[in-house]
Design a protein around this motif. Sequence first.
Motif, PDB file in Angstrom:
ATOM      1  N   THR A 190       1.021  -1.167   0.108  1.00 53.30           N
ATOM      2  CA  THR A 190       0.507  -0.342  -0.021  1.00 53.30           C
ATOM      3  C   THR A 190       0.612   1.636   0.022  1.00 53.30           C
ATOM      4  OG1 THR A 190      -1.840  -1.058   1.268  1.00 53.30           O
ATOM      5  CG2 THR A 190      -2.189   1.359   0.923  1.00 53.30           C
ATOM      6  N   GLN A 200       1.198   4.351  -2.843  1.00 54.38           N
ATOM      7  CA  GLN A 200       0.887   5.910  -2.341  1.00 54.38           C
ATOM      8  C   GLN A 200       2.122   6.011  -2.589  1.00 54.38           C
ATOM      9  OE1 GLN A 200      -1.532   6.659   1.204  1.00 54.38           O
ATOM     10  NE2 GLN A 200      -0.158   8.553   1.028  1.00 54.38           N
ATOM     11  N   ASN A 206     -10.325   1.308   0.049  1.00 57.90           N
ATOM     12  CA  ASN A 206      -9.174   1.809   0.615  1.00 57.90           C
ATOM     13  C   ASN A 206      -9.180   2.489   1.657  1.00 57.90           C
ATOM     14  OD1 ASN A 206      -8.219  -0.565  -1.082  1.00 57.90           O
ATOM     15  ND2 ASN A 206      -7.666   1.561  -2.621  1.00 57.90           N
ATOM     16  N   GLN A 237      -8.611   0.631   5.628  1.00 60.95           N
ATOM     17  CA  GLN A 237      -7.426   0.272   6.124  1.00 60.95           C
ATOM     18  C   GLN A 237      -6.171   0.922   6.295  1.00 60.95           C
ATOM     19  OE1 GLN A 237      -6.704  -3.644   6.410  1.00 60.95           O
ATOM     20  NE2 GLN A 237      -5.780  -1.699   7.340  1.00 60.95           N
ATOM     21  N   SER A 238      -6.378   1.496   6.066  1.00 68.78           N
ATOM     22  CA  SER A 238      -5.069   2.804   5.764  1.00 68.78           C
ATOM     23  C   SER A 238      -5.012   4.228   6.825  1.00 68.78           C
ATOM     24  CB  SER A 238      -4.948   3.964   3.899  1.00 68.78           C
ATOM     25  OG  SER A 238      -5.104   3.614   2.723  1.00 68.78           O
TER      26      SER A 238
END
Length: 330
Positions: free
Chosen positions: A38, A42, A212, A215-216
Amino acid sequence: MSVTATDEDRLVAQFEEVLARHDRVEPRDWMPEAYRATLVRQIAQHAHSEIIGMQPEGNWITRAPSLRRKAILLAKVQDEAGHGLYLYSAAETLGVSRDELTEKLISGRQKYSSIFNYPTLSYADVGTIGWLVDGAAIANQVPLCRTSYGPYGRAMIRICKEESFHQRQGFELLMTMMRGTEAQRAMVQESVDRFWWPALMMFGPPDDESPNTAQSMAWGIKRDTNDELRQKFVDMSVPQAEALGVTLPDPDLVWNAERGHHDFGQPDWDEFATVVRGGGPCNSQRIAHRKRAHDEGAWVREAATAFAARRARPTSDRPAPSGETVGTPA
Ligand SMILES: [Fe+2]
Ligand SMILES: [Fe+2]
């Protein structure tokens, strides 16, 4: 050495403890693979945005209206290049190479911010990008200074200082134009009309369509939701627009005393989806330009690699390059 199930449980527990303490996760710490992936996605997307973001404004460097404006714009665009490099370095601490990331950008497998797929049609756009686009970037990025991954958070601290400068130079440019002629004021308004909605899209889709986000946030990568940040940006921009004397192109924009925030309309999310999928006004032009610059820079990368290899050899093995006088004191 293989990691047993109990080892893995212990590592997960340690990782969770670091997050619970709002401490930083560092490159050598164990981290879940999904967290690493992730972050790579990002940070890469962020780095690519800085680099691609040089193009719309770079378009005006040769046509800046004065030497002073040209110096300001050059410095700003160079800052963005620096931001890209800090961020590629942060991504490299997660075990990916800059080459790999550049390859993914050029081949369309990694994204960058959709805002940079809109054209810059007048010099007022340089001011509007500074004011609204760097402004939205700040709203997005200030919370990232506290993100859970150490190298990313530290890069963001440096970047944010420069972004606030960018925002001020944009605002100052627009203010100067607003104090000028009727034609200049019209140019500023037209530019704000074009950039307002794409700037709101920079925060990403609404929370209920952002799979997302949860979770982030649990991982401490994100600190606020898309809609919270968008609200903050609108609240910040309204008094600035009033000070400039421009109208924000949203008939639904109104102060809501009960909420203590502005109510506002929604951007065209279908347009956002089209631009993200590659169908924006400048998507193919931006990627083609980046690819050309990368191809034309191949000789620089080769020369730098050869030079580094030569420096790594013991002095006695090095051939004296032609034109270099050996043995004469400098
Ligand atoms: Fe930047
Ligand atoms: Fe910037």
